[in-house]
Design an enzyme around this catalytic site. Structure first.
Site, PDB file in Angstrom:
ATOM      1  N   ARG A 150       3.516  -9.557  10.392  1.00  0.00           N
ATOM      2  CA  ARG A 150       4.816  -8.879  10.305  1.00  0.00           C
ATOM      3  C   ARG A 150       5.886  -9.838   9.803  1.00  0.00           C
ATOM      4  O   ARG A 150       6.954  -9.426   9.349  1.00  0.00           O
ATOM      5  CB  ARG A 150       5.277  -8.338  11.666  1.00  0.00           C
ATOM      6  CG  ARG A 150       4.433  -7.248  12.320  1.00  0.00           C
ATOM      7  CD  ARG A 150       4.102  -6.150  11.387  1.00  0.00           C
ATOM      8  NE  ARG A 150       2.776  -6.364  10.804  1.00  0.00           N
ATOM      9  CZ  ARG A 150       2.329  -5.754   9.736  1.00  0.00           C
ATOM     10  NH1 ARG A 150       3.089  -4.888   9.124  1.00  0.00           N
ATOM     11  NH2 ARG A 150       1.127  -6.005   9.248  1.00  0.00           N
ATOM     12  N   LYS A 174       0.814  -1.216   0.000  1.00  0.00           N
ATOM     13  CA  LYS A 174       0.000   0.000   0.000  1.00  0.00           C
ATOM     14  C   LYS A 174       0.845   1.264   0.000  1.00  0.00           C
ATOM     15  O   LYS A 174       0.507   2.240  -0.651  1.00  0.00           O
ATOM     16  CB  LYS A 174      -0.969  -0.002   1.172  1.00  0.00           C
ATOM     17  CG  LYS A 174      -0.334   0.209   2.516  1.00  0.00           C
ATOM     18  CD  LYS A 174      -1.385   0.150   3.603  1.00  0.00           C
ATOM     19  CE  LYS A 174      -0.765  -0.009   4.960  1.00  0.00           C
ATOM     20  NZ  LYS A 174       0.096   1.101   5.362  1.00  0.00           N
ATOM     21  N   THR A 175       1.974   1.210   0.681  1.00  0.00           N
ATOM     22  CA  THR A 175       2.848   2.381   0.676  1.00  0.00           C
ATOM     23  C   THR A 175       3.349   2.638  -0.739  1.00  0.00           C
ATOM     24  O   THR A 175       3.477   3.776  -1.181  1.00  0.00           O
ATOM     25  CB  THR A 175       4.044   2.169   1.614  1.00  0.00           C
ATOM     26  OG1 THR A 175       3.557   1.734   2.880  1.00  0.00           O
ATOM     27  CG2 THR A 175       4.827   3.447   1.800  1.00  0.00           C
ATOM     28  N   ASP A 225      -3.402   7.505   4.524  1.00  0.00           N
ATOM     29  CA  ASP A 225      -2.888   6.174   4.828  1.00  0.00           C
ATOM     30  C   ASP A 225      -3.599   5.627   6.066  1.00  0.00           C
ATOM     31  O   ASP A 225      -4.085   6.400   6.887  1.00  0.00           O
ATOM     32  CB  ASP A 225      -1.376   6.285   5.087  1.00  0.00           C
ATOM     33  CG  ASP A 225      -0.704   4.932   5.103  1.00  0.00           C
ATOM     34  OD1 ASP A 225      -1.316   3.967   4.615  1.00  0.00           O
ATOM     35  OD2 ASP A 225       0.430   4.845   5.591  1.00  0.00           O
ATOM     36  N   GLU A 226      -3.649   4.326   6.229  1.00  0.00           N
ATOM     37  CA  GLU A 226      -4.239   3.694   7.419  1.00  0.00           C
ATOM     38  C   GLU A 226      -5.623   4.262   7.718  1.00  0.00           C
ATOM     39  O   GLU A 226      -5.937   4.640   8.851  1.00  0.00           O
ATOM     40  CB  GLU A 226      -3.331   3.910   8.645  1.00  0.00           C
ATOM     41  CG  GLU A 226      -1.898   3.469   8.461  1.00  0.00           C
ATOM     42  CD  GLU A 226      -1.715   1.964   8.567  1.00  0.00           C
ATOM     43  OE1 GLU A 226      -2.716   1.228   8.562  1.00  0.00           O
ATOM     44  OE2 GLU A 226      -0.549   1.526   8.622  1.00  0.00           O
ATOM     45  N   GLN A 265      -6.819  -4.495  10.119  1.00  0.00           N
ATOM     46  CA  GLN A 265      -5.695  -3.968  10.888  1.00  0.00           C
ATOM     47  C   GLN A 265      -6.073  -2.750  11.726  1.00  0.00           C
ATOM     48  O   GLN A 265      -5.214  -1.962  12.110  1.00  0.00           O
ATOM     49  CB  GLN A 265      -4.536  -3.619   9.952  1.00  0.00           C
ATOM     50  CG  GLN A 265      -3.908  -4.842   9.318  1.00  0.00           C
ATOM     51  CD  GLN A 265      -2.642  -4.496   8.562  1.00  0.00           C
ATOM     52  OE1 GLN A 265      -1.616  -4.209   9.139  1.00  0.00           O
ATOM     53  NE2 GLN A 265      -2.743  -4.521   7.241  1.00  0.00           N
TER      54      GLN A 265
END
Length: 675
Positions: free
Chosen positions: A612, A30-31, A211-212, A242
DNA sequence: CCACAGGATCTTTTT
DNA sequence: GATCCTGTGG
């Protein structure tokens, strides 16, 4: 560049026709989409960098994004681009529009600790739990854009909290201060009822990226909506699985709300995972399948099957820390992996301590990400109190801290008299010192140190407001340090080792301030507001690239990835975390809906932790764990069962169980030699 | 009236 | 282990 993206990523990056929601699973790049989109806007679409804003939740994420953009966009073209946290944009906004809110340009920003102290005085209790509850309630109200008048208190407690809220707001105003929540809330309020300001900001930001997105609260949702109301061009990127900040007022409903508020919303899913092997991904999918979800998505990857996930039971937390350390040590040598390929993740900050201890003994280099903030240290807060006072002498909390640290003959009683006097004269403590009648309440002997102090602050203040070239921040800082003799103070109050440590922190802060002032061409007083938002001291480039194991809370680990991950304390009560039963209100009445939601958030936290890991994941839990003084029996987390690890091989007991230090070392050597 | 030393009490997560 | 609070000495 765009061609390096997969079809969904590419679609997300070049879609500009209207509002766009990108549902990006963990590790789906996504980044990458956000940074490529920024590059696309600038390079291909002729957007000016200054008209693009990208918002994140953490400074770390913002910093990383800036770095990655600078790799793909020419420096000259990316100049003026805004990539920062919601709160940082809030500061910028408020500074610029301060006059519309009756706020001075150099208002103070209070952190949670400062706010807690203010509330403590107003409640008139030392009951910390009660203060916390009220503080949280006020914060929640603010995040839901509720003013004191909007609240219909249902219980006596709420009525009390409402009273405090009103009082608290008035106090902040008197202090020329805002709290963290205000940094978003006040811009929303201002844009709502000031057309000129609203219009200006709407036209200034031509494209907005968030973002997020799953971590936005109502207030942030509203701000995004207001900022983009004119052109409706924005991209929100998020993953409902998330969402781990509900306790801070974030609501996943914002994702659903988006589909309602924007009927032409383009929804793009990113389902290919570029991070993890199948075993890890399967475990993650299995766990999260126990949660209801808004948008169905299935993560897949092409990185191969991977090693089975291991679950190890430990006798107690010491054994856990030591074993994890030894396993990492062994793997480091066996696999020829670097230290920085490893991470240890945990639920609560306090868990880091014991791991640190074990790692020091085993000579394992580590860095702690997240956790106790550099800026929470007493010595740093001391210095910042001076800076805050210099920037805004109506900041009473800063005044109290500065005037009493180091001690200069001003104590409790003097301050109390000064306080009462200030209230009667409707002025700040600092101003009260210069009031002509102040000698009616404070004797000359007590007044003298106050005057001396205030004169000094005023002198610095005057010069701090001058232009950068005239008054170098370095000069002012050095002068301040010399005057307050802070180094001496530290050595008088602590043993040499501790004092040296603390003084070094102060020097680091000074270095950071000086560097920052030079980089961004800012005055000292302009920097003060930025500091409030920074949680960790950003290290120099060389330092941050050091080879060390990462210790991190699950929350702070979001967005990071590691080849080898250990999650510790995967136990009922810790993950999912349970509050103390007898905290407040009766546990039986604690309504079930709330309980279920809390478990679901903990499950998402587990999901974040699992995802992660790139190649190997190890979970550990302790049969016994100390809580306060008592040693409690523990059980493995329900989330372990949910991962569906049928293979008994994956469940191990501590390989070092019952061994002496010597035996453990021998075992470790053996592990290193034989993979 | 002020400062310091020693004791009890915690610990979810963060801008 | 670090922070708050309390009691005693300067």
């Amino acid at each position: 560049m765009i061609n390096q993206l997969n079809p969904s990523q590419k679609e997300a990056a070049i879609y500009l026709d209207g509002p766009c929601l990108v549902l990006a699973g963990a590790g789906s790049g996504k980044t990458r989409v956000i940074t490529q989109k920024i590059a696309y806007l600038i390079n291909q679409c002729g957007y000016e960098a200054r008209s693009i804003v990208a918002l994140t939740f953490t400074n770390k994420a913002a910093k990383e994004m800036v770095e990655r953009v600078s790799q793909i966009v020419d420096k000259r073209l990316s100049k003026g681009l805004t990539v920062c946290t919601f709160h940082a944009l809030g500061v910028r906004f408020l500074r610029q529009e301060a006059k519309h809110l009756g706020l001075k340009e150099h208002f103070s920003i209070l952190d949670a600790t400062d706010a807690g102290q203010i509330i403590q005085e107003m409640v008139g209790t030392t009951d910390k739990i009660r203060i916390r509850i009220i503080q949280q309630q006020i914060s929640l109200w603010k995040n839901n854009l509720l003013e004191p008048d909007d609240i219909q208190p249902a219980t006596p407690d709420e009525k009390e909290a409402q009273r405090i809220y009103r009082n608290y707001e008035a106090t902040l105003k008197a202090y020329q201060s805002v709290d963290f929540d205000d940094l978003i809330r006040l811009p929303v309020l201002l844009m709502r009822h000031n057309e000129e300001v609203c219009d200006r900001w709407q036209k200034r930001i031509k494209y907005l990226l968030v973002d997020e997105y799953q971590d936005t609260n109502i207030c942030q949702y509203e701000w995004v909506k207001l900022l983009t109301a004119w052109h409706r061009r924005f991209t929100a990127v998020g993953d409902d699985d998330q969402a781990i900040y509900a306790w801070r007022g974030a609501t996943i409903e914002n994702l659903a709300k988006l589909t309602q508020d924007y009927t032409d919303l383009k929804i793009i899913k990113l389902e290919q995972n570029y991070r993890s092997v199948d075993t890890v991904l399967n475990a993650a999918n299995q766990v999260i399948a126990n949660n209801p979800n808004l948008f169905k998505k299935t993560l897949w990857s092409t990185l191969g099957k991977g090693e089975p996930i291991q679950v190890i039971s430990m006798e107690n937390e010491e054994a856990e820390a030591e074993t994890v350390g030894m396993r990492i040590s062994a793997a480091h040598f066996n696999k020829k992996a670097q230290w920085k390929d490893f991470a240890v993740l945990y639920r609560g900050n306090h868990q880091a301590r014991i791991i640190e201890k074990a790692f020091r003994q085993l000579r394992i280099p580590y860095t702690i990400s997240g956790g106790q903030s550099f800026f929470d240290k007493a010595e740093i807060r001391d210095i910042l109190a001076y800076l805050r006072l210099i920037a805004n002498n109506q900041d009473d909390p800063a005044f109290i801290r500065a005037v009493t640290t180091p001690k200069r003959g001003v104590g409790q009683t003097t301050l109390q008299h000064l306080g009462e006097f200030a209230v009667s004269k409707q002025c700040a403590l600092f101003e009260a010192i210069f009031h002509e009648n102040v000698d009616t309440v404070i004797q000359e002997r007590q007044l003298k140190p106050l005057r001396l102090f205030a004169d000094f602050i005023q002198d610095i203040q005057k010069r701090a407001h001058q232009a950068v070239e005239i008054q170098n921040p370095t000069v002012l800082l050095d002068e301040l340090m010399t005057y307050i003799r802070y180094e001496d103070f530290l050595y008088e109050h602590h043993d040499d080792r501790s004092a040296q440590n603390r003084w070094q922190n102060v020097l680091d802060l000074n270095e950071w301030l000086k560097r920052k002032a030079e980089e961004d061409d800012m005055r000292l007083i302009d920097l003060v507001q930025h500091i409030a938002l920074i949680t960790m001291l950003e290290r120099n480039e060389q330092e941050q690239e050091q080879d060390a194991v990462t210790l991190s809370t699950l929350h702070a680990s979001k967005g990071l990835e590691f080849p080898y991950v250990h999650m510790v304390g995967v136990e009922e009560g810790l993950l999912p975390h349970m509050g103390k039963e007898d905290e407040y209100g009766d546990p039986n009445k604690d309504n079930e809906e709330l309980y279920i939601q809390r478990i679901q958030e903990e499950r998402r936290l587990m999901y974040v932790g699992i995802t992660r890991a790139q190649y190997e994941l190890t979970l550990t839990w302790c049969k016994k764990r100390k809580r306060n003084r008592e040693e409690l029996n523990r059980e493995p987390s329900r989330f372990i069962a949910e991962m569906g690890l049928e293979d008994k091989q994956q469940r191990l007991s501590d390989p070092f169980k019952g061994m002496s230090a010597k035996e453990r070392l021998a075992q470790l050597k053996q592990m290193i030699q034989k993979p």
